[in-house]
Each structure stands twice: as C-alpha cells, then as structure tokens.
Design an enzyme around this catalytic site. Structure first.
Site, mmCIF file in Angstrom:
data_model
loop_
_atom_site.group_PDB
_atom_site.id
_atom_site.type_symbol
_atom_site.label_atom_id
_atom_site.label_comp_id
_atom_site.label_asym_id
_atom_site.label_seq_id
_atom_site.Cartn_x
_atom_site.Cartn_y
_atom_site.Cartn_z
ATOM 1 C CB VAL B 99 -10.055 -7.873 -0.022
ATOM 2 C CG1 VAL B 99 -9.363 -7.183 -0.567
ATOM 3 C CG2 VAL B 99 -10.229 -8.560 0.401
ATOM 4 C CB CYS B 100 -9.268 -2.971 -0.259
ATOM 5 S SG CYS B 100 -8.986 -1.559 -1.378
ATOM 6 C CB THR B 101 -11.152 1.458 2.219
ATOM 7 O OG1 THR B 101 -11.728 0.522 0.982
ATOM 8 C CG2 THR B 101 -9.744 1.750 2.082
#
Lengths: 211, 211
Positions: B99-101
C-alpha cells in the site's frame, strides 16, 4: 487543541484508525490514545495490539472526544471508568464524537438524549432504546455531537470535522494526502445497495454472535 | 492461509490497518503483524503505537505479504533484515502486496522489475527509478503482485483480494460489515479531481520535507 481517542479491549481497529489518520494531519491538533490503563489493548479479532498512551485521569479535558465501536462496546454500557470519564470530559469538550457502535456507549451514558445520531446499520435500533433519535445517514451532526455509521464511515466523519475545525482547504489537502478517492470493487457497502443475499449473510453472522 | 503485515517505525497507520480490517474478516485467513523485533512501533506522527507480534524469523512462509508505506519507508530501501525477509518470503508467497510507498520497498528489493505497479501519487516516479512500470490506477495487479495507491487505497485493494481469494459474496459481506459506502465530503482525493491550489499545498508539504 487535544483529541482523545478512547481505546478498549475488542474495539474495531478501523473505527479508531480511520479518523486518526485524518485528524492527526490537522496542524495544531494533538492526538492522544486514552484508556482505563496504560499498556495495550487487542482489537476485535485479536491479532492487532494498539498502545494506550494515557489513562483517563491524565486527559481530563480534551477538546475533542472520539469513541470507536466494536464487540467490546458491550462492556461499557453500564457505569464504570469509561462512562464516568466520558461524562466529565463531555462537560467541557468542543466536540464529542463516535464511530460505529461507539454511539451506543455515548447514548447509554446519557449524552445523546433526544439527539439525532447514527451507528452501524445493524445497531440503529439500539440507539433508540437509549433515548437517541436514529438517523440512517453516514455522518450525523447534532450540536457538538457528531456520530458516524459503521467502521469505515469514521473517515468521512473525520474529513467533515476537519472542514469545520480548519477549513475546506486543509480538509481537502488531508484528503489528497491520504489519496481518499474511493473506488470499492463492489457496491455492497450499504444494506440499500448490497444484494439481498449478502445482507442476509451479514445479519445472520450478527445473529449467530448475539444468540 | 497466513497473512503477514509488515510493521516498521514511522509507517502510515491506515496503510496497514485499512487492509487489516478487511482481510482479518476472511474466514480461515490468519493475520500476523511481523517486524524486525517484537514489541511495538510508532506510526508516522508518533501518537499511535502498533504491536509487532512476531519477528521475521518466526514467519518464514506467509501466503500473503503486505507492506505498508509511510515516511519510515526510506529506512528500508537498502539491504537489511526487511529486504532479506521479503525476498525469502516472496519466493513462496501466493500474493505479495503493498500500500502507498510500500511499493517502493518492494521495487527496491527487486521484486517489481518490469512489472506494472502503483504507489502514492507523489511517489509514482520513484517506482520507475527502481525498475517497475508506474500505473496511475488505484489498485494494480501484475501476476501475484498487487499494489495500491496512497494510504486509503489499501481498503479497495484488500476488498479486491478478498474477491479473488474467497469469492464475491464474501467480499461483499465484508464490505457491508464495515459499511464501506464511502461519501467523502469533498472531491479532493486525487490530483485529477482536487482543486489545483490544494494539489500545490500537498506537493509543497512533501517538498518541504524532502528538501
């Protein structure tokens, strides 16, 4: 400004963490996780521990109170440390809020008497039993009391509150920061849109837990 | 089936907890929070502690790996305990996700070479630098690798995965259980829909952190 998020055993994690992720990004708003005793609590399904960083006595006058829900809500419907703290803290709070069945705790403490409020869709009837006026909406505001529907609704509630507290630009910046541009792969998030057989499954699971 | 969610200092809480709330409701899927050492980690803004319940060595072969993002991602872009575990665990996983970075960690570990993947909208360029093919989508699947865009996108990713793992009825029941019928009060969740001045504010905050 200080926000106190109440933690207790068997809470639903996202009820607390959704609003936390939004509200912790508001400049000048300190967030503290408060509970009956310092240490940690386990969430609903037991596989996540969240740290309680301050006891109720250490946070007597938060500006904002947030009460999550979850199965553990049932342990706080009668007089006890959480209720006593809620009543005292509510006397001076700017906002008193809840997510999911957290509103049942507020209602049982007498804080939602005659007020419009919401809860998880399976628990709206319970609100009426404690003197609140159930509203089938995602976020309900009545005076300083803001209640959210089930679990994920806390994110929408928190963004609404940021708009009120810090203005629309800050709220939109927070929304963009957490890239909250939801695209659920199904349209099953509400009993109004979910297939009837799915609604029956979820009602059945609830009934099997309660009976 | 076992899902390992990786925890590290200064992760973004909702990156991990959004998917946790969804995936922990899948029958037969055990969730374990894994990290370099047992104890707890503090999230991005420091006011939330999450418990690490197992070390990497204790969870050698999870079926599903989930790597969240957050500012602490930067500490895991070179060889170290997390990368070594990720490579070993990925060799036998059914799904490897982020998720995300978190996708930058997977990419830096060499797991996304030549694969389509996504990340937080501000970090898509970084993916390309590590050999992945950035895709500006909310959830991207390439083989067993599933990546989500920023923070809240993990909820959509997790529901997509439940559909794949357990079928549409279970996925919809989970969605209804967490009442995921999102109604954000603003349309600012993507740089494509947010007002330009809001996009500039968020870019500016990021730049002020990086420079």
């Amino acid at each position: 400004m200080q926000l106190a998020i109440v933690l207790f055993e068997r809470l639903t994690a996202l009820d607390a963490i959704g609003p936390y992720e939004v509200l912790s990004r508001v400049p000048g708003l300190e967030v503290v996780f408060v509970g009956e005793r310092a240490g940690s609590v386990r969430t609903e399904v037991g596989s996540l521990g969240l740290s309680v960083d301050a006891t109720y006595a250490e946070v007597p006058r938060p500006d904002v109170i947030l009460v999550p829900g979850g199965p553990g809500q049932n342990d706080h419907m009668t007089d006890g440390p959480m209720r006593r703290w809620l009543r005292d803290a509510d006397a001076t709070s700017t906002w008193t809020t809840s997510v999911c069945t957290g509103s049942l705790i507020l209602a049982a403490a007498g804080l939602l008497d005659g007020r419009r409020a919401t809860s998880h869709w399976l628990s709206l009837d319970g609100l009426a039993a404690f003197g609140a006026i159930p509203a089938e909406e995602r976020v309900v505001r009545d005076g300083k009391y803001v209640t959210a529907a089930g679990v994920s609704a806390g994110i929408d509630m928190a963004l609404t509150m940021v708009g009120e507290m810090a203005g629309a630009t800050v709220a939109q910046a927070v929304q963009l920061g957490i890239e909250y541009d939801p695209h659920p792969p199904y349209r099953a998030g509400s009993p109004r849109t979910a297939p009837p057989e799915v609604v029956a499954v979820v009602r059945g699971v609830r009934d099997s837990i309660l009976n």
